[in-house]
Design an enzyme around this catalytic site. Structure first.
Site, PDB file in Angstrom:
ATOM      1  N   PRO A 299       0.826  -1.221   0.000  1.00  0.00           N
ATOM      2  CA  PRO A 299       0.000   0.000   0.000  1.00  0.00           C
ATOM      3  C   PRO A 299       0.858   1.268   0.000  1.00  0.00           C
ATOM      4  O   PRO A 299       0.412   2.315  -0.420  1.00  0.00           O
ATOM      5  CB  PRO A 299      -0.794  -0.108   1.311  1.00  0.00           C
ATOM      6  CG  PRO A 299      -0.756  -1.544   1.678  1.00  0.00           C
ATOM      7  CD  PRO A 299       0.559  -2.062   1.178  1.00  0.00           C
TER       8      PRO A 299
ATOM      9  N   GLU B  92       1.963  -6.812   8.624  1.00  0.00           N
ATOM     10  CA  GLU B  92       2.117  -5.355   8.538  1.00  0.00           C
ATOM     11  C   GLU B  92       3.187  -4.989   7.522  1.00  0.00           C
ATOM     12  O   GLU B  92       3.438  -3.820   7.275  1.00  0.00           O
ATOM     13  CB  GLU B  92       2.507  -4.783   9.913  1.00  0.00           C
ATOM     14  CG  GLU B  92       1.486  -5.050  11.009  1.00  0.00           C
ATOM     15  CD  GLU B  92       0.091  -4.655  10.585  1.00  0.00           C
ATOM     16  OE1 GLU B  92      -0.816  -5.505  10.659  1.00  0.00           O
ATOM     17  OE2 GLU B  92      -0.090  -3.500  10.140  1.00  0.00           O
TER      18      GLU B  92
ATOM     19  N   ARG C 135       0.042  -9.805 -20.555  1.00  0.00           N
ATOM     20  CA  ARG C 135      -0.788  -9.596 -21.758  1.00  0.00           C
ATOM     21  C   ARG C 135      -0.099  -8.651 -22.734  1.00  0.00           C
ATOM     22  O   ARG C 135      -0.494  -8.560 -23.893  1.00  0.00           O
ATOM     23  CB  ARG C 135      -2.166  -9.074 -21.404  1.00  0.00           C
ATOM     24  CG  ARG C 135      -2.207  -7.677 -20.816  1.00  0.00           C
ATOM     25  CD  ARG C 135      -3.601  -7.317 -20.391  1.00  0.00           C
ATOM     26  NE  ARG C 135      -4.460  -7.036 -21.527  1.00  0.00           N
ATOM     27  CZ  ARG C 135      -4.501  -5.872 -22.176  1.00  0.00           C
ATOM     28  NH1 ARG C 135      -3.687  -4.889 -21.829  1.00  0.00           N
ATOM     29  NH2 ARG C 135      -5.337  -5.681 -23.182  1.00  0.00           N
TER      30      ARG C 135
ATOM     31  N   ASP D  58      -5.906  -0.024 -25.602  1.00  0.00           N
ATOM     32  CA  ASP D  58      -6.223  -0.147 -24.177  1.00  0.00           C
ATOM     33  C   ASP D  58      -6.450   1.225 -23.558  1.00  0.00           C
ATOM     34  O   ASP D  58      -5.854   2.206 -23.968  1.00  0.00           O
ATOM     35  CB  ASP D  58      -5.004  -0.743 -23.428  1.00  0.00           C
ATOM     36  CG  ASP D  58      -4.965  -2.261 -23.503  1.00  0.00           C
ATOM     37  OD1 ASP D  58      -5.988  -2.871 -23.873  1.00  0.00           O
ATOM     38  OD2 ASP D  58      -3.916  -2.813 -23.179  1.00  0.00           O
TER      39      ASP D  58
HETATM   40  C1  LIG Z   1       4.748  -5.539   1.716  1.00  0.00           C
HETATM   41  O1  LIG Z   1       3.927  -5.491   2.834  1.00  0.00           O
HETATM   42  C2  LIG Z   1       2.576  -5.623   2.661  1.00  0.00           C
HETATM   43  C3  LIG Z   1       1.776  -5.507   3.798  1.00  0.00           C
HETATM   44  C4  LIG Z   1       0.405  -5.662   3.694  1.00  0.00           C
HETATM   45  C5  LIG Z   1      -0.194  -5.931   2.471  1.00  0.00           C
HETATM   46  C6  LIG Z   1       0.590  -6.039   1.353  1.00  0.00           C
HETATM   47  C7  LIG Z   1      -0.046  -6.333   0.051  1.00  0.00           C
HETATM   48  O2  LIG Z   1      -0.165  -5.212  -0.783  1.00  0.00           O
HETATM   49  C8  LIG Z   1      -1.312  -4.444  -0.657  1.00  0.00           C
HETATM   50  O3  LIG Z   1      -2.100  -4.598   0.248  1.00  0.00           O
HETATM   51  C9  LIG Z   1      -1.523  -3.426  -1.695  1.00  0.00           C
HETATM   52  C10 LIG Z   1      -0.764  -3.257  -2.811  1.00  0.00           C
HETATM   53  N1  LIG Z   1      -1.301  -2.220  -3.495  1.00  0.00           N
HETATM   54  N2  LIG Z   1      -2.343  -1.735  -2.811  1.00  0.00           N
HETATM   55  C11 LIG Z   1      -2.503  -2.471  -1.693  1.00  0.00           C
HETATM   56  C12 LIG Z   1       1.991  -5.889   1.435  1.00  0.00           C
END
Ligand SMILES: COc1cccc(COC(=O)c2cn[nH]c2)c1
Length: 247
Positions: A89, A116, A158, A173
């Protein structure tokens, strides 16, 4: 293209064996290797996480298993180095342009984070010997990176030559570089010409390809203005030919 994926849930990647990407794999266009992170744990419980320094909720993925996994998957002394992608995220937005850039790479390694996140020293250490991109698919939080990797692999796969039957469809696209950059696609229609008393726009049946192209751009602009107005500021005014100005 070679893809290596490191995850504690290897089964998440069974979908890579079906349809488009399954075909690409069988055609030798994609060489996918999925690795279970727990292979690089050495304790009885195969521990991959621990409590966060500084306190707070949840768990953090330990650096040691990741360090050993990435050393095995992408050996430091190997002649080639991959590009490491970490869906998170807190990453940079993943875009169609990035998908196109990644499609030109020979070797991608994906790290699937959970909990986390991954101890930040793993990315710091990896950066000393390979390009690392922390990428976000959007402003939401998943339970882990596996689904995000499936999305990225599909968006990139793709674009590989030979994977999509009709190469032209890539150029049209949404967000595709060039005329469609910063535009989302307008409505599409197919047979029958009348369905539940809804007709297909006459222009699409006219055979007038210039008028059809203009209509499609107008509709793409209209939909972009409605659903993604923030994209329009990015649109190069030169791309708006005289017909678009009246939108
Ligand atoms: C690397 O650490 C973590 C921790 C928690 C979740 C994630 C997975 O990625 C997402 O949640 C995400 C990716 N783009 N938007 C949301 C990765």
């Amino acid at each position: 293209m070679r893809l290596d994926i490191v995850t504690i849930f290897p089964d998440y990647f069974a979908p890579l064996d079906v349809s488009l990407l399954g075909k690409a794999r069988r055609a030798g266009l994609l060489d996918v290797h999925v690795h279970d992170l727990r292979e690089w744990t050495h304790d009885r419980h195969r521990t991959v996480d621990d409590t966060p320094y500084g306190g707070g909720p949840g768990m953090v993925m330990k650096p040691e298993p990741w360090g050993e996994a990435l050393d095995t998957v992408a050996p430091p002394d190997a002649p080639r180095t991959p590009r490491l992608l970490v869906p998170t995220p807190s990453g940079r937005p993943f875009t169609q342009a990035m998908a196109a850039e990644l499609a030109a790479e020979e070797w991608l390694v994906f790290a699937c984070g959970r909990y986390e996140g991954i101890d930040t020293r793993v990315v710091e250490d990896a950066r000393t010997r390979m390009r690392v991109d922390e990428v976000s698919l959007g402003d939401f939080v998943l339970a882990g990176g596996e689904v995000a990797v499936l999305v990225i692999v599909e968006a990139v796969g793709r674009l590989l030559p030979g994977v999509l039957g009709n190469a032209d469809s890539v150029a049209d696209d949404s967000f595709a570089p060039g005329a469609m950059e910063s535009l989302i696609e307008g409505p599409v229609y197919t047979k029958p010409p009348m369905w539940r008393e809804r007709a297909v726009p006459d222009v699409l049946l006219s055979g007038n390809h210039g008028a059809i192209a203009r209509w499609r751009r107008d509709e793409a602009l209209r939909r972009t203005a409605r659903n993604r107005p923030e994209l329009l500021v990015r649109l190069d005014p030169a791309l708006l030919d005289k017909h678009d100005r009246r939108v």
